[in-house]
Design a protein around this motif. Sequence first.
Motif, PDB file in Angstrom:
ATOM      1  N   VAL A   7       9.771   7.302  -3.707  1.00 49.69           N
ATOM      2  CA  VAL A   7      10.826   6.343  -4.039  1.00 49.69           C
ATOM      3  C   VAL A   7      11.582   6.795  -5.292  1.00 49.69           C
ATOM      4  O   VAL A   7      12.812   6.706  -5.371  1.00 49.69           O
ATOM      5  CB  VAL A   7      10.238   4.938  -4.235  1.00 49.69           C
ATOM      6  N   LYS A   8      10.844   7.294  -6.263  1.00 50.02           N
ATOM      7  CA  LYS A   8      11.463   7.796  -7.492  1.00 50.02           C
ATOM      8  C   LYS A   8      12.395   8.971  -7.191  1.00 50.02           C
ATOM      9  O   LYS A   8      13.515   9.033  -7.722  1.00 50.02           O
ATOM     10  CB  LYS A   8      10.375   8.226  -8.478  1.00 50.02           C
ATOM     11  N   ASP A   9      11.950   9.893  -6.325  1.00 59.07           N
ATOM     12  CA  ASP A   9      12.796  11.026  -5.955  1.00 59.07           C
ATOM     13  C   ASP A   9      14.051  10.553  -5.235  1.00 59.07           C
ATOM     14  O   ASP A   9      15.157  11.055  -5.493  1.00 59.07           O
ATOM     15  CB  ASP A   9      12.020  11.987  -5.045  1.00 59.07           C
ATOM     16  N   PHE A  10      13.884   9.582  -4.338  1.00 61.81           N
ATOM     17  CA  PHE A  10      15.013   9.079  -3.559  1.00 61.81           C
ATOM     18  C   PHE A  10      16.049   8.410  -4.466  1.00 61.81           C
ATOM     19  O   PHE A  10      17.245   8.694  -4.378  1.00 61.81           O
ATOM     20  CB  PHE A  10      14.514   8.089  -2.498  1.00 61.81           C
ATOM     21  N   LEU A  32      18.348  14.087  -0.943  1.00 66.20           N
ATOM     22  CA  LEU A  32      17.956  12.913  -1.712  1.00 66.20           C
ATOM     23  C   LEU A  32      16.565  13.058  -2.308  1.00 66.20           C
ATOM     24  O   LEU A  32      16.192  12.302  -3.203  1.00 66.20           O
ATOM     25  CB  LEU A  32      18.005  11.662  -0.822  1.00 66.20           C
ATOM     26  N   ARG A  33      15.776  14.028  -1.840  1.00 64.56           N
ATOM     27  CA  ARG A  33      14.412  14.179  -2.351  1.00 64.56           C
ATOM     28  C   ARG A  33      14.243  15.401  -3.242  1.00 64.56           C
ATOM     29  O   ARG A  33      13.595  15.325  -4.278  1.00 64.56           O
ATOM     30  CB  ARG A  33      13.408  14.248  -1.186  1.00 64.56           C
ATOM     31  N   VAL A  34      14.798  16.533  -2.857  1.00 63.24           N
ATOM     32  CA  VAL A  34      14.584  17.762  -3.623  1.00 63.24           C
ATOM     33  C   VAL A  34      15.901  18.481  -3.855  1.00 63.24           C
ATOM     34  O   VAL A  34      16.889  18.266  -3.137  1.00 63.24           O
ATOM     35  CB  VAL A  34      13.601  18.721  -2.908  1.00 63.24           C
ATOM     36  N   THR A  35      15.885  19.339  -4.864  1.00 61.74           N
ATOM     37  CA  THR A  35      16.989  20.262  -5.142  1.00 61.74           C
ATOM     38  C   THR A  35      16.449  21.680  -5.038  1.00 61.74           C
ATOM     39  O   THR A  35      15.417  21.994  -5.623  1.00 61.74           O
ATOM     40  CB  THR A  35      17.557  20.024  -6.549  1.00 61.74           C
ATOM     41  N   ARG A  36      17.140  22.511  -4.277  1.00 65.37           N
ATOM     42  CA  ARG A  36      16.733  23.906  -4.119  1.00 65.37           C
ATOM     43  C   ARG A  36      17.705  24.806  -4.873  1.00 65.37           C
ATOM     44  O   ARG A  36      18.917  24.729  -4.668  1.00 65.37           O
ATOM     45  CB  ARG A  36      16.725  24.305  -2.643  1.00 65.37           C
ATOM     46  N   ALA A  89       0.824  -1.211   0.000  1.00 68.17           N
ATOM     47  CA  ALA A  89       0.000   0.000   0.000  1.00 68.17           C
ATOM     48  C   ALA A  89       0.856   1.258   0.000  1.00 68.17           C
ATOM     49  O   ALA A  89       0.592   2.224  -0.722  1.00 68.17           O
ATOM     50  CB  ALA A  89      -0.927  -0.005   1.222  1.00 68.17           C
ATOM     51  N   LEU A  90       1.916   1.227   0.810  1.00 70.26           N
ATOM     52  CA  LEU A  90       2.806   2.380   0.865  1.00 70.26           C
ATOM     53  C   LEU A  90       3.536   2.562  -0.459  1.00 70.26           C
ATOM     54  O   LEU A  90       3.778   3.685  -0.907  1.00 70.26           O
ATOM     55  CB  LEU A  90       3.808   2.218   2.004  1.00 70.26           C
ATOM     56  N   GLY A  91       3.863   1.436  -1.097  1.00 73.16           N
ATOM     57  CA  GLY A  91       4.554   1.511  -2.379  1.00 73.16           C
ATOM     58  C   GLY A  91       3.712   2.184  -3.439  1.00 73.16           C
ATOM     59  O   GLY A  91       4.211   3.006  -4.214  1.00 73.16           O
ATOM     60  N   PHE A  92       2.424   1.850  -3.484  1.00 73.79           N
ATOM     61  CA  PHE A  92       1.531   2.497  -4.453  1.00 73.79           C
ATOM     62  C   PHE A  92       1.370   3.984  -4.146  1.00 73.79           C
ATOM     63  O   PHE A  92       1.287   4.812  -5.048  1.00 73.79           O
ATOM     64  CB  PHE A  92       0.165   1.815  -4.457  1.00 73.79           C
ATOM     65  N   GLY A  93       1.316   4.303  -2.844  1.00 75.74           N
ATOM     66  CA  GLY A  93       1.094   5.700  -2.481  1.00 75.74           C
ATOM     67  C   GLY A  93       2.346   6.546  -2.488  1.00 75.74           C
ATOM     68  O   GLY A  93       2.273   7.765  -2.556  1.00 75.74           O
ATOM     69  N   ARG A 133      11.649  18.521  -7.251  1.00 78.84           N
ATOM     70  CA  ARG A 133      11.810  17.125  -6.860  1.00 78.84           C
ATOM     71  C   ARG A 133      12.794  16.448  -7.803  1.00 78.84           C
ATOM     72  O   ARG A 133      12.743  16.622  -9.022  1.00 78.84           O
ATOM     73  CB  ARG A 133      10.465  16.409  -6.903  1.00 78.84           C
ATOM     74  N   ASN A 134      13.700  15.665  -7.223  1.00 76.74           N
ATOM     75  CA  ASN A 134      14.728  15.019  -8.039  1.00 76.74           C
ATOM     76  C   ASN A 134      14.141  14.091  -9.083  1.00 76.74           C
ATOM     77  O   ASN A 134      14.685  13.952 -10.182  1.00 76.74           O
ATOM     78  CB  ASN A 134      15.699  14.248  -7.140  1.00 76.74           C
TER      79      ASN A 134
END
Length: 288
Positions: free
Chosen positions: A124-127, A159-163, A115-119, A175-176
Amino acid sequence: MPFSTWSEFGTWLLGAPLLIVLTILLALIIRWLAHRAIRTVVDNAVRRAETNEASGAERLLGFDTRRRQRALTLGSLLRSIATFIIATIAVLTIMALVGLPLAPLLASAGVGGIALGFGAQSLVKDFLSGVFMIIEDQYGVGDVIDAGEATGTVEEVTLRVTRLRDSDGVVWFIRNGEIIRVGNKSQGWALATIDLQVAASEDPARVINLVKGVLAEFAEEAEWSPKLVEPPTVAGVESITGGTMTIRVFAKSLPGEQFALAREIREREKAMFDAEDVSLPPLPYGMP
């Protein structure tokens, strides 16, 4: 006393409690060995970046510093991952030794994970994008990049975003996982392309020799020499159109210095043209 004899207590003490203690000690030892191995690899990478691996040109361009920063970042990431995996295995082992049923827990974790994977697919893609971005050294703090949605100076990379902050001072959080392509304007070296226009009636060989003389003096000055990767070169006559002859000059510089170099070269070449009576292109028809 829950045990009828001391013998039963000793047998129990040498059973599950001892195994739990051994499991914890083994987990700590494995964690220490893993961190030591990672630290050794990182130290070797940093040592190569600071000494033998980077040539003189690479040190000038800052490649050795980028290698060192990337190695330290990856070392920190690998140590965190190793600690999480070892701690998870140790906790599950201790739960099994205590007698807690793992099947319902693992089943619930599996369902929750699905469930967490779908949501959290985007998370996960950003990471993963952030991990590969660091491994491949695509950009770092201080670089000027074109991320598609925005162009500016990178202020923070996670690992998630670039500012990054653009030329208007607007801060962008990207978002990465949404960065499809990146144009890094600060990595390696930059190239300034300078077009000098004179009258088409001028002798190309004479003008080119005069331009080369100015460039040679420019490249030897203490103020500008450190900013050049190699001496500026004259490509030759780029075009002759409408009474205008264009001579193209290339100057390879450190990232971000190409604009100041181009302005300075133009000013010096203009002063030389005036001093040597080099004719400039005729004004367009109708202009005073």
